[in-house]
Design a protein around this motif. Structure first.
Motif, PDB file in Angstrom:
ATOM      1  N   ILE A 126       3.008  23.750  -8.908  1.00 46.56           N
ATOM      2  CA  ILE A 126       2.673  23.435  -7.511  1.00 46.56           C
ATOM      3  C   ILE A 126       1.924  22.043  -7.582  1.00 46.56           C
ATOM      4  N   VAL A 127       0.689  21.987  -8.354  1.00 51.04           N
ATOM      5  CA  VAL A 127       0.277  20.609  -8.433  1.00 51.04           C
ATOM      6  C   VAL A 127       1.189  19.567  -8.717  1.00 51.04           C
ATOM      7  N   LEU A 128       2.031  19.848  -9.767  1.00 51.19           N
ATOM      8  CA  LEU A 128       3.012  18.672 -10.461  1.00 51.19           C
ATOM      9  C   LEU A 128       3.945  18.396  -9.151  1.00 51.19           C
ATOM     10  N   ALA A 129       4.363  19.446  -8.321  1.00 45.85           N
ATOM     11  CA  ALA A 129       5.284  19.015  -7.270  1.00 45.85           C
ATOM     12  C   ALA A 129       4.537  18.274  -6.218  1.00 45.85           C
ATOM     13  N   ALA A 130       3.484  18.687  -5.857  1.00 42.86           N
ATOM     14  CA  ALA A 130       2.671  18.151  -4.927  1.00 42.86           C
ATOM     15  C   ALA A 130       2.199  16.796  -5.309  1.00 42.86           C
ATOM     16  N   SER A 131       1.956  16.377  -6.482  1.00 46.32           N
ATOM     17  CA  SER A 131       1.926  15.040  -7.144  1.00 46.32           C
ATOM     18  C   SER A 131       2.992  14.013  -6.637  1.00 46.32           C
ATOM     19  N   HIS A 132       4.260  14.728  -6.971  1.00 44.00           N
ATOM     20  CA  HIS A 132       5.559  13.615  -6.421  1.00 44.00           C
ATOM     21  C   HIS A 132       5.363  13.359  -5.028  1.00 44.00           C
ATOM     22  N   VAL A 133       4.965  14.250  -4.121  1.00 44.56           N
ATOM     23  CA  VAL A 133       5.025  14.062  -2.785  1.00 44.56           C
ATOM     24  C   VAL A 133       3.874  13.059  -2.344  1.00 44.56           C
ATOM     25  N   VAL A 134       2.611  13.354  -3.129  1.00 42.24           N
ATOM     26  CA  VAL A 134       1.430  12.364  -2.932  1.00 42.24           C
ATOM     27  C   VAL A 134       1.762  11.050  -3.218  1.00 42.24           C
ATOM     28  N   ALA A 135       2.354  10.699  -4.663  1.00 37.65           N
ATOM     29  CA  ALA A 135       2.828   9.502  -4.916  1.00 37.65           C
ATOM     30  C   ALA A 135       3.830   8.775  -4.047  1.00 37.65           C
ATOM     31  N   ALA A 136       4.801   9.483  -3.508  1.00 42.10           N
ATOM     32  CA  ALA A 136       5.938   9.014  -2.754  1.00 42.10           C
ATOM     33  C   ALA A 136       5.242   8.670  -1.321  1.00 42.10           C
ATOM     34  N   ALA A 137       4.204   9.660  -0.907  1.00 42.56           N
ATOM     35  CA  ALA A 137       3.562   9.361   0.353  1.00 42.56           C
ATOM     36  C   ALA A 137       2.915   7.772   0.510  1.00 42.56           C
ATOM     37  N   VAL A 138       2.389   7.517  -0.830  1.00 45.79           N
ATOM     38  CA  VAL A 138       1.572   6.249  -0.575  1.00 45.79           C
ATOM     39  C   VAL A 138       2.597   5.075  -0.831  1.00 45.79           C
ATOM     40  N   VAL A 139       3.572   5.078  -1.861  1.00 41.63           N
ATOM     41  CA  VAL A 139       4.231   4.075  -2.396  1.00 41.63           C
ATOM     42  C   VAL A 139       5.390   3.837  -1.495  1.00 41.63           C
ATOM     43  N   VAL A 140       6.008   4.731  -0.846  1.00 36.52           N
ATOM     44  CA  VAL A 140       7.505   4.544  -0.101  1.00 36.52           C
ATOM     45  C   VAL A 140       6.944   3.889   1.215  1.00 36.52           C
ATOM     46  N   PRO A 141       6.024   4.310   1.881  1.00 35.25           N
ATOM     47  CA  PRO A 141       5.743   3.602   3.344  1.00 35.25           C
ATOM     48  C   PRO A 141       5.484   2.182   3.108  1.00 35.25           C
ATOM     49  N   LEU A 142       4.462   1.653   2.177  1.00 38.93           N
ATOM     50  CA  LEU A 142       4.271   0.372   1.691  1.00 38.93           C
ATOM     51  C   LEU A 142       5.381  -0.344   1.453  1.00 38.93           C
ATOM     52  N   LEU A 143       6.337  -0.047   0.569  1.00 36.18           N
ATOM     53  CA  LEU A 143       7.536  -0.845   0.424  1.00 36.18           C
ATOM     54  C   LEU A 143       8.481  -0.775   1.387  1.00 36.18           C
ATOM     55  N   ALA A 144       8.448   0.243   2.255  1.00 39.03           N
ATOM     56  CA  ALA A 144       9.528   0.007   3.552  1.00 39.03           C
ATOM     57  C   ALA A 144       8.952  -0.674   4.584  1.00 39.03           C
ATOM     58  N   ARG A 145       7.536  -0.818   4.794  1.00 40.43           N
ATOM     59  CA  ARG A 145       7.134  -1.839   5.820  1.00 40.43           C
ATOM     60  C   ARG A 145       7.526  -3.238   5.201  1.00 40.43           C
ATOM     61  N   ARG A 146       7.297  -3.498   4.023  1.00 44.73           N
ATOM     62  CA  ARG A 146       7.653  -4.781   3.613  1.00 44.73           C
ATOM     63  C   ARG A 146       9.213  -5.064   3.783  1.00 44.73           C
ATOM     64  N   LEU A 147       9.993  -4.124   3.200  1.00 52.59           N
ATOM     65  CA  LEU A 147      11.403  -4.302   3.417  1.00 52.59           C
ATOM     66  C   LEU A 147      11.613  -4.586   4.980  1.00 52.59           C
ATOM     67  N   ALA A 148      11.046  -3.985   5.783  1.00 53.66           N
ATOM     68  CA  ALA A 148      11.325  -4.106   7.206  1.00 53.66           C
ATOM     69  C   ALA A 148      11.174  -5.577   7.836  1.00 53.66           C
ATOM     70  N   HIS A 149      10.475  -6.476   6.876  1.00 51.52           N
ATOM     71  CA  HIS A 149      10.292  -7.887   7.310  1.00 51.52           C
ATOM     72  C   HIS A 149      11.159  -8.641   6.448  1.00 51.52           C
ATOM     73  N   VAL A 150      12.179  -8.128   5.779  1.00 51.98           N
ATOM     74  CA  VAL A 150      13.163  -8.966   5.156  1.00 51.98           C
ATOM     75  C   VAL A 150      13.897  -9.761   6.156  1.00 51.98           C
ATOM     76  N   ARG A 151      14.085 -10.961   6.060  1.00 49.08           N
ATOM     77  CA  ARG A 151      14.764 -11.954   7.006  1.00 49.08           C
ATOM     78  C   ARG A 151      16.118 -12.359   6.264  1.00 49.08           C
ATOM     79  N   ARG A 152      17.137 -12.351   6.887  1.00 57.10           N
ATOM     80  CA  ARG A 152      18.413 -12.858   6.393  1.00 57.10           C
ATOM     81  C   ARG A 152      19.047 -14.261   6.994  1.00 57.10           C
TER      82      ARG A 152
END
Length: 152
Positions: A126-152
């Protein structure tokens, strides 16, 4: 004279900071933040008495997960996420959405590993699975916010 609320000002500052940095740099910073938060989560689980021993498929017995193991795991696996973000920033039509959908799906798939870990206590799984979610909950939104600002 314009009046701005602290919330609007904070939003502008956050947006500006993320949008002016290279995707790879935001990825590295997000990864470090995710690794620290995930390791802290694991340390709390250790302190609560969760046995930090897990086995890989085919192993005869569980091996200890060292302190720092969660930190290192986040660093290792986030490299793929950073590469994905850089590639999507360059070539995807909607990089933030594509990144978010892909990484959420990959995070969901990653939960299978802990679920089938042999010779591993249920609490550890359970801790191992939750740790995957914890890591993703930090990393994914930060990178997604940056990617939202990509200009073409």
């Amino acid at each position: 004279m314009s009046v701005t609320t602290p919330q609007i000002q904070a939003s502008r500052t956050e947006s500006g900071l993320l949008s002016t940095r290279p995707v790879w740099l935001v990825g590295i910073l997000a990864t470090l933040a995710g690794a620290v938060v995930t390791e802290a989560f694991a340390l709390v689980a250790r302190a609560a008495g969760v046995p930090m021993e897990a086995a890989s498929p085919g192993a005869k017995e569980a091996a200890a997960i060292p302190v720092g193991g969660f930190f290192g795991g986040v660093l290792f696996w986030s490299v793929a996420g950073i590469v994905l973000a850089v590639v999507l920033a360059r070539w995807a039509k909607r990089p933030a959405r594509t990144f978010t959908v892909t990484t959420v799906a990959l995070t969901a798939l990653s939960l299978a590993g802990p679920a089938v870990a042999p010779h591993t206590a249920t609490s550890t799984q359970i801790v191992l699975a939750a740790s995957h979610v914890v890591a993703a909950a930090v990393v994914v939104p930060l990178l997604a916010r940056r990617l939202a600002h990509v200009r073409r």
